[in-house]
Design a protein around this motif. Structure first.
Motif, PDB file in Angstrom:
ATOM      1  N   SER A 204       0.849  -1.187   0.000  1.00 43.47           N
ATOM      2  CA  SER A 204       0.000   0.000   0.000  1.00 43.47           C
ATOM      3  C   SER A 204       0.887   1.240   0.000  1.00 43.47           C
ATOM      4  O   SER A 204       1.866   1.314   0.762  1.00 43.47           O
ATOM      5  CB  SER A 204      -0.923   0.005   1.221  1.00 43.47           C
ATOM      6  OG  SER A 204      -1.718   1.163   1.234  1.00 43.47           O
ATOM      7  N   PHE A 205       0.544   2.197  -0.859  1.00 47.12           N
ATOM      8  CA  PHE A 205       1.321   3.430  -0.984  1.00 47.12           C
ATOM      9  C   PHE A 205       0.408   4.620  -0.759  1.00 47.12           C
ATOM     10  O   PHE A 205      -0.791   4.586  -1.051  1.00 47.12           O
ATOM     11  CB  PHE A 205       1.963   3.543  -2.375  1.00 47.12           C
ATOM     12  CG  PHE A 205       2.950   2.450  -2.668  1.00 47.12           C
ATOM     13  CD1 PHE A 205       4.270   2.572  -2.294  1.00 47.12           C
ATOM     14  CD2 PHE A 205       2.552   1.291  -3.321  1.00 47.12           C
ATOM     15  CE1 PHE A 205       5.180   1.574  -2.572  1.00 47.12           C
ATOM     16  CE2 PHE A 205       3.443   0.282  -3.597  1.00 47.12           C
ATOM     17  CZ  PHE A 205       4.774   0.427  -3.227  1.00 47.12           C
ATOM     18  N   PHE A 206       1.018   5.720  -0.279  1.00 50.18           N
ATOM     19  CA  PHE A 206       0.285   6.970  -0.077  1.00 50.18           C
ATOM     20  C   PHE A 206       1.194   8.131  -0.467  1.00 50.18           C
ATOM     21  O   PHE A 206       2.342   8.201  -0.026  1.00 50.18           O
ATOM     22  CB  PHE A 206      -0.149   7.117   1.393  1.00 50.18           C
ATOM     23  CG  PHE A 206      -0.855   8.419   1.665  1.00 50.18           C
ATOM     24  CD1 PHE A 206      -2.205   8.571   1.373  1.00 50.18           C
ATOM     25  CD2 PHE A 206      -0.166   9.502   2.213  1.00 50.18           C
ATOM     26  CE1 PHE A 206      -2.851   9.765   1.622  1.00 50.18           C
ATOM     27  CE2 PHE A 206      -0.811  10.693   2.473  1.00 50.18           C
ATOM     28  CZ  PHE A 206      -2.156  10.835   2.174  1.00 50.18           C
ATOM     29  N   VAL A 207       0.683   9.037  -1.309  1.00 50.64           N
ATOM     30  CA  VAL A 207       1.444  10.202  -1.736  1.00 50.64           C
ATOM     31  C   VAL A 207       0.471  11.374  -1.904  1.00 50.64           C
ATOM     32  O   VAL A 207      -0.679  11.190  -2.313  1.00 50.64           O
ATOM     33  CB  VAL A 207       2.199   9.931  -3.060  1.00 50.64           C
ATOM     34  CG1 VAL A 207       1.237   9.653  -4.188  1.00 50.64           C
ATOM     35  CG2 VAL A 207       3.115  11.088  -3.404  1.00 50.64           C
ATOM     36  N   THR A 208       0.943  12.567  -1.568  1.00 49.53           N
ATOM     37  CA  THR A 208       0.164  13.793  -1.722  1.00 49.53           C
ATOM     38  C   THR A 208       0.906  14.734  -2.662  1.00 49.53           C
ATOM     39  O   THR A 208       2.097  14.996  -2.472  1.00 49.53           O
ATOM     40  CB  THR A 208      -0.060  14.491  -0.372  1.00 49.53           C
ATOM     41  OG1 THR A 208      -0.726  13.590   0.516  1.00 49.53           O
ATOM     42  CG2 THR A 208      -0.898  15.749  -0.547  1.00 49.53           C
ATOM     43  N   GLU A 209       0.191  15.227  -3.674  1.00 53.12           N
ATOM     44  CA  GLU A 209       0.776  16.125  -4.667  1.00 53.12           C
ATOM     45  C   GLU A 209       0.051  17.464  -4.622  1.00 53.12           C
ATOM     46  O   GLU A 209      -1.174  17.524  -4.736  1.00 53.12           O
ATOM     47  CB  GLU A 209       0.659  15.507  -6.063  1.00 53.12           C
ATOM     48  CG  GLU A 209       1.360  16.305  -7.142  1.00 53.12           C
ATOM     49  CD  GLU A 209       1.248  15.637  -8.495  1.00 53.12           C
ATOM     50  OE1 GLU A 209       1.928  16.089  -9.436  1.00 53.12           O
ATOM     51  OE2 GLU A 209       0.470  14.674  -8.616  1.00 53.12           O
ATOM     52  N   PHE A 210       0.801  18.560  -4.443  1.00 50.72           N
ATOM     53  CA  PHE A 210       0.239  19.906  -4.396  1.00 50.72           C
ATOM     54  C   PHE A 210       0.534  20.631  -5.716  1.00 50.72           C
ATOM     55  O   PHE A 210       1.650  20.535  -6.253  1.00 50.72           O
ATOM     56  CB  PHE A 210       0.825  20.705  -3.235  1.00 50.72           C
ATOM     57  CG  PHE A 210       0.428  20.207  -1.878  1.00 50.72           C
ATOM     58  CD1 PHE A 210      -0.779  20.572  -1.316  1.00 50.72           C
ATOM     59  CD2 PHE A 210       1.260  19.345  -1.172  1.00 50.72           C
ATOM     60  CE1 PHE A 210      -1.153  20.104  -0.062  1.00 50.72           C
ATOM     61  CE2 PHE A 210       0.899  18.876   0.074  1.00 50.72           C
ATOM     62  CZ  PHE A 210      -0.314  19.251   0.630  1.00 50.72           C
ATOM     63  N   PHE A 211      -0.450  21.349  -6.217  1.00 46.98           N
ATOM     64  CA  PHE A 211      -0.310  22.113  -7.450  1.00 46.98           C
ATOM     65  C   PHE A 211      -0.258  23.601  -7.080  1.00 46.98           C
ATOM     66  O   PHE A 211      -1.273  24.215  -6.741  1.00 46.98           O
ATOM     67  CB  PHE A 211      -1.470  21.820  -8.399  1.00 46.98           C
ATOM     68  CG  PHE A 211      -1.545  20.371  -8.791  1.00 46.98           C
ATOM     69  CD1 PHE A 211      -0.783  19.879  -9.829  1.00 46.98           C
ATOM     70  CD2 PHE A 211      -2.369  19.501  -8.081  1.00 46.98           C
ATOM     71  CE1 PHE A 211      -0.852  18.542 -10.179  1.00 46.98           C
ATOM     72  CE2 PHE A 211      -2.437  18.159  -8.433  1.00 46.98           C
ATOM     73  CZ  PHE A 211      -1.675  17.679  -9.482  1.00 46.98           C
ATOM     74  N   ASN A 212       0.939  24.175  -7.163  1.00 50.15           N
ATOM     75  CA  ASN A 212       1.159  25.551  -6.747  1.00 50.15           C
ATOM     76  C   ASN A 212       0.956  26.511  -7.922  1.00 50.15           C
ATOM     77  O   ASN A 212       1.104  26.138  -9.093  1.00 50.15           O
ATOM     78  CB  ASN A 212       2.580  25.715  -6.202  1.00 50.15           C
ATOM     79  CG  ASN A 212       2.813  24.878  -4.953  1.00 50.15           C
ATOM     80  OD1 ASN A 212       2.286  25.164  -3.884  1.00 50.15           O
ATOM     81  ND2 ASN A 212       3.598  23.811  -5.089  1.00 50.15           N
ATOM     82  N   GLU A 213       0.636  27.743  -7.572  1.00 52.39           N
ATOM     83  CA  GLU A 213       0.534  28.795  -8.574  1.00 52.39           C
ATOM     84  C   GLU A 213       1.933  29.196  -9.030  1.00 52.39           C
ATOM     85  O   GLU A 213       2.815  29.462  -8.206  1.00 52.39           O
ATOM     86  CB  GLU A 213      -0.199  30.020  -8.004  1.00 52.39           C
ATOM     87  CG  GLU A 213      -1.676  29.807  -7.752  1.00 52.39           C
ATOM     88  CD  GLU A 213      -2.478  29.802  -9.041  1.00 52.39           C
ATOM     89  OE1 GLU A 213      -1.913  30.175 -10.088  1.00 52.39           O
ATOM     90  OE2 GLU A 213      -3.646  29.409  -8.995  1.00 52.39           O
TER      91      GLU A 213
END
Length: 279
Positions: A204-213
């Motif tokens: 099981s994997f978990f990743v968070t990706e943020f999209f910045n201005e």
């Protein structure tokens, strides 16, 4: 007596006809053989009706607007050589416009200067050159045509900017991995005990990706000071004041004022709306 008056009238008619022909001939186009004309009309004024704008109710509100992170002024020295398609005797006019093809901000400074960033700028100066040419010469008298040549003079620069307000970025998190326990693994030996440990069948994997201005750059003002040097001019002995040349060496000092901006969320307070039509 009647014949004399008739002769005078005929001369006057001929004189007027000749004048009319000469006046109209000044307006006749040799290509189209059509006299020019102008037609005008007066347009009536349409009255406007004021419409009150529809606004949100009073109170706090959140908006996303461009926020100025930095504003800077830089000077870019440029050396350029321009070759014309025909020999010129004089530069009549040069029109210049500045365009940016790339403007990127590296918001992180790695030399212990907090609150600063590096801006990479590339662009060109569009130059429209009008110059006089020599087509014929009679002694010291010279005649020619006016020609034009449009060129692009590229430039690039890297500079440091100090932020009025820090850009807002959220870094991506480190990926997380989860493993599951099992005691059901068996070896080839039927008499051996079960293998206890990580279950290789499940992960099981978990990743968070943020999209910045992304920050962007806007040009505010561009000043260009230049020195034009005619390379290898040629002249004649009987008219040394007139020279022809095909190459121009330019020394340019391009002064740019630009802003670095980023779209950020800002909290504002809306006030009660007023009707501007009744003011």
């Amino acid at each position: 007596m009647f014949l004399i008056l008739l002769s005078v009238d005929k001369k006057e008619d001929n004189f007027m006809n000749n004048n009319d022909f000469e006046d109209s001939a000044c307006c006749i186009s040799p290509e189209h053989n059509i006299c020019s004309s102008v037609t005008t009309s007066n347009e009536p004024l349409t009255e406007q009706i004021c419409v009150p704008p529809a606004v949100i109710s009073a109170g706090p509100v959140f908006v996303k607007i461009p926020v100025v992170l930095a504003e800077s002024n830089i000077t870019i020295p440029v050396h350029a050589t321009i070759t014309l398609d025909q020999p010129a005797i004089e530069i009549k006019r040069i029109r210049k416009n500045v365009f940016l093809t790339e403007a990127r901000l590296v918001p992180f400074s790695q030399d212990n200067r907090p609150g600063t960033g590096i801006v990479f700028i590339e662009g060109f100066v569009r130059k429209n050159i009008e110059f006089a040419t020599q087509t014929c010469q009679n002694g010291v008298n010279i005649c020619g045509d006016i020609r034009q040549c449009t060129v692009q003079v590229p430039f690039s620069v890297t500079t440091r900017v100090r932020f009025f307000r820090q850009p807002v970025f959220t870094e991506n998190t480190t990926p997380s991995e989860m493993e599951f326990f099992t005691d059901k693994l068996k070896s080839c030996d039927i008499c051996a005990d079960n293998v206890i440990g990580r279950n290789p069948c499940d992960q099981s994997f978990f990743v968070t990706e943020f999209f910045n201005e992304k920050p962007f750059v806007e040009l505010v003002k561009a000043d260009i000071a230049e020195l034009d040097i005619h390379k290898n001019p040629t002249s004649t002995c009987h008219n040394p004041t007139e020279q022809t040349f095909t190459q121009i060496t330019e020394k340019l000092a391009i002064n740019l004022t630009f802003k670095v901006l980023q779209n950020q969320q800002v909290e504002l307070t809306a006030i009660a709306a007023t009707n501007p039509c009744t003011a």
